[in-house]
Design a protein around this motif. Structure first.
Motif, short mmCIF file in Angstrom:
data_model
loop_
_atom_site.label_atom_id
_atom_site.label_comp_id
_atom_site.label_asym_id
_atom_site.label_seq_id
_atom_site.Cartn_x
_atom_site.Cartn_y
_atom_site.Cartn_z
N PHE A 138 -50.68 -62.63 -7.10
CA PHE A 138 -51.93 -61.93 -7.42
C PHE A 138 -52.45 -61.27 -6.15
O PHE A 138 -52.61 -61.94 -5.13
CB PHE A 138 -52.98 -62.91 -7.96
CG PHE A 138 -52.69 -63.34 -9.36
CD1 PHE A 138 -53.12 -62.57 -10.43
CD2 PHE A 138 -51.97 -64.49 -9.62
CE1 PHE A 138 -52.83 -62.94 -11.74
CE2 PHE A 138 -51.67 -64.87 -10.92
CZ PHE A 138 -52.11 -64.10 -11.98
N THR B 255 -55.32 -60.21 -4.66
CA THR B 255 -56.78 -60.35 -4.79
C THR B 255 -57.47 -59.81 -3.53
O THR B 255 -56.82 -59.59 -2.51
CB THR B 255 -57.19 -61.82 -4.97
OG1 THR B 255 -57.02 -62.51 -3.72
CG2 THR B 255 -56.33 -62.51 -6.02
N ALA C 257 -48.95 -67.36 -6.90
CA ALA C 257 -49.08 -68.30 -8.02
C ALA C 257 -47.72 -68.88 -8.42
O ALA C 257 -47.60 -70.06 -8.73
CB ALA C 257 -49.72 -67.59 -9.21
N GLU D 93 -50.20 -80.47 -11.67
CA GLU D 93 -51.67 -80.44 -11.73
C GLU D 93 -52.17 -79.04 -12.03
O GLU D 93 -51.45 -78.05 -11.85
CB GLU D 93 -52.25 -80.87 -10.38
CG GLU D 93 -52.19 -82.35 -10.12
CD GLU D 93 -52.39 -82.65 -8.64
OE1 GLU D 93 -53.42 -83.24 -8.29
OE2 GLU D 93 -51.52 -82.27 -7.84
N SER D 94 -53.43 -78.97 -12.39
CA SER D 94 -54.07 -77.70 -12.67
C SER D 94 -53.95 -76.77 -11.45
O SER D 94 -54.12 -77.21 -10.31
CB SER D 94 -55.53 -77.97 -13.00
OG SER D 94 -56.19 -76.77 -13.20
N GLY E 16 -49.41 -73.21 -11.17
CA GLY E 16 -48.66 -71.99 -11.51
C GLY E 16 -47.89 -72.09 -12.81
O GLY E 16 -47.05 -71.23 -13.11
N SER F 129 -48.99 -71.89 -16.10
CA SER F 129 -49.30 -70.85 -17.09
C SER F 129 -48.77 -69.50 -16.65
O SER F 129 -48.23 -68.73 -17.47
CB SER F 129 -50.82 -70.75 -17.31
OG SER F 129 -51.30 -71.91 -17.91
N ILE F 130 -48.91 -69.20 -15.36
CA ILE F 130 -48.45 -67.89 -14.88
C ILE F 130 -46.92 -67.80 -15.00
O ILE F 130 -46.38 -66.73 -15.27
CB ILE F 130 -48.93 -67.64 -13.42
CG1 ILE F 130 -50.47 -67.71 -13.34
CG2 ILE F 130 -48.44 -66.30 -12.90
CD1 ILE F 130 -51.22 -66.74 -14.26
N PRO G 75 -54.75 -58.24 -11.32
CA PRO G 75 -54.03 -57.95 -10.07
C PRO G 75 -52.74 -58.74 -9.91
O PRO G 75 -52.21 -58.81 -8.81
CB PRO G 75 -55.05 -58.35 -9.01
CG PRO G 75 -55.78 -59.52 -9.61
CD PRO G 75 -55.83 -59.23 -11.09
N MET H 110 -54.12 -71.89 -2.76
CA MET H 110 -52.91 -71.09 -2.97
C MET H 110 -52.96 -69.80 -2.16
O MET H 110 -51.98 -69.09 -2.06
CB MET H 110 -52.75 -70.77 -4.45
CG MET H 110 -52.61 -71.99 -5.31
SD MET H 110 -50.93 -72.62 -5.28
CE MET H 110 -50.20 -71.57 -6.52
#
Ligand SMILES: Nc1ncnc2c1ncn2[C@@H]1O[C@H](COP(=O)(O)OP(=O)(O)O)[C@@H](O)[C@H]1O
Ligand SMILES: [Mg+2]
Length: 324
Positions: free
Chosen positions: A14, A16, A23, A42-43, A46, A48-49, A61, A279
């Motif tokens: 990303f 940013t 990610a 853990e949350s 990466g 989901s990405i 982005p 990250m």
């Protein structure tokens, strides 16, 4: 087993205002036809990405900047938007934590399911598509499917709504389903039901499944193989039985300690000390170093590569032999 999905060195970053957020940073794994693979971490690690990258849903982005995603031998990055749209919902389907990502609140379930079928099969009649929709609802454990087809999403409970989104994902008999924390929002009993039904359905239809979760206990119940992800990278991979019986990476060990069934009765659940590093500014060396009880000097200067062990085991750690 012939791999249906082969991900190699995937990098999704990303761009940013605060800098480049890596990610997904060099992820490689395979899924065999009909195989169930768990992606756990853990949350923010990466997961989901990784799923969005496979199905082509990474938005600015964010950008896939490297690696290959081969589906049935074809690189998905080479496909046009139109071709990718055909793959999506037809050959690869996704189930989200919130079923309303799939469902349209203002349309009857029937309308949505028929449209999903006709979008990929322009020869099928409305009536035949309706029959297939009804059968699909029956398969995911929804009783009186004829009646339920006429309902709107808000007339279903959370668990039933998720079942409908699973039925929609399976409508066109995809080769691969990516399920991103689909049971996380459900209560524990319903969660167990949905997991075992999903497993049964995938076994029966030989559908490959990538099951994304933060909960290692869920993986133990559903998957053949597990990939453990930390800060954008896979730190351990292996058959579920082996990995749970003998976790090799210190991070996997930490995750194990937080699974109630793996914990000794009466003892408090263990937690992994410390926090996931930002990250945006990962340390030099191993990303897990600040939380690891086996850390050595090398860990702060060099990044461990993946070591391939026997039994399809892979681990990314310098000190594997030190972990008892
Ligand atoms: N649209 C976005 N813009 C910037 N950063 C994002 C965006 N989406 C996700 N991220 C970042 O990517 C990292 C991985 O996110 P994600 O894959 O959602 O984690 P997980 O699913 O493992 O909880 C996180 O640090 C998250 O903040
Ligand atoms: Mg997620």
């Amino acid at each position: 087993m012939e791999p249906i999905l082969e991900i190699s060195d995937l990098q999704t970053h990303f761009f940013t205002k605060a800098g480049i957020l890596r990610a997904v940073d060099g992820v490689s794994f395979e899924i065999g036809a009909g195989e169930i693979v768990g992606l756990v971490g853990e949350s923010g690690s990466g997961k989901s990405i990784t799923g969005f990258s496979i199905i082509g849903l990474v938005d600015s982005p964010g950008e896939i900047i490297g690696g290959t995603i081969k589906f049935k031998g074809e690189d998905l990055n080479d496909l046009s938007n139109e071709q990718m749209q055909h793959v999506r919902g037809n050959r690869i389907a996704m189930i989200f934590q919130d079923p309303m990502m799939t469902l349209n609140p203002v349309l009857r379930i029937e309308t949505q399911m028929i449209e999903a079928i006709q979008a990929h099969d322009n020869k099928i009649s409305r009536e035949d598509a309706r029959i297939r929709s009804r059968d699909a609802l029956g398969l995911v454990g929804i009783s009186s499917p004829d009646e339920r087809l006429r309902a709107y999403p808000h007339q279903f409970s959370g668990g039933m709504r998720q079942r409908v989104s699973i039925a929609i994902a399976m409508l066109n008999r995809p080769d691969l389903i990516i399920a991103d924390e689909p049971t996380t929002a459900l209560d524990v009993t319903i969660q167990g039901q949905v997991i075992s039904e999903m497993q049964k359905l995938c076994r029966e239809t030989k559908t490959a499944l990538l099951w994304i979760t933060h909960d290692l206990a869920v993986i133990a119940g559903i998957a053949d193989r597990v990939c453990v992800m930390y800060a954008g990278r896979i730190v351990e991979q292996g058959l579920v039985a082996n990995t749970i019986a003998n976790p090799l990476h210190p991070y996997t060990r930490g995750l194990m300690g937080s699974v109630p069934s793996q914990n000794q009765r009466g003892k408090p659940l263990q937690q992994i000390n410390g926090m996931v590093p930002s990250m945006l500014s990962l340390p030099r060396g191993c990303a897990f170093q600040n939380r690891c009880s086996y850390v050595t000097e090398k860990c702060s200067t060099e990044r461990p590569d993946i070591t391939h062990l026997s039994d399809k085991r892979q681990v990314r750690c310098f000190n594997v032999s030190e972990v008892p």
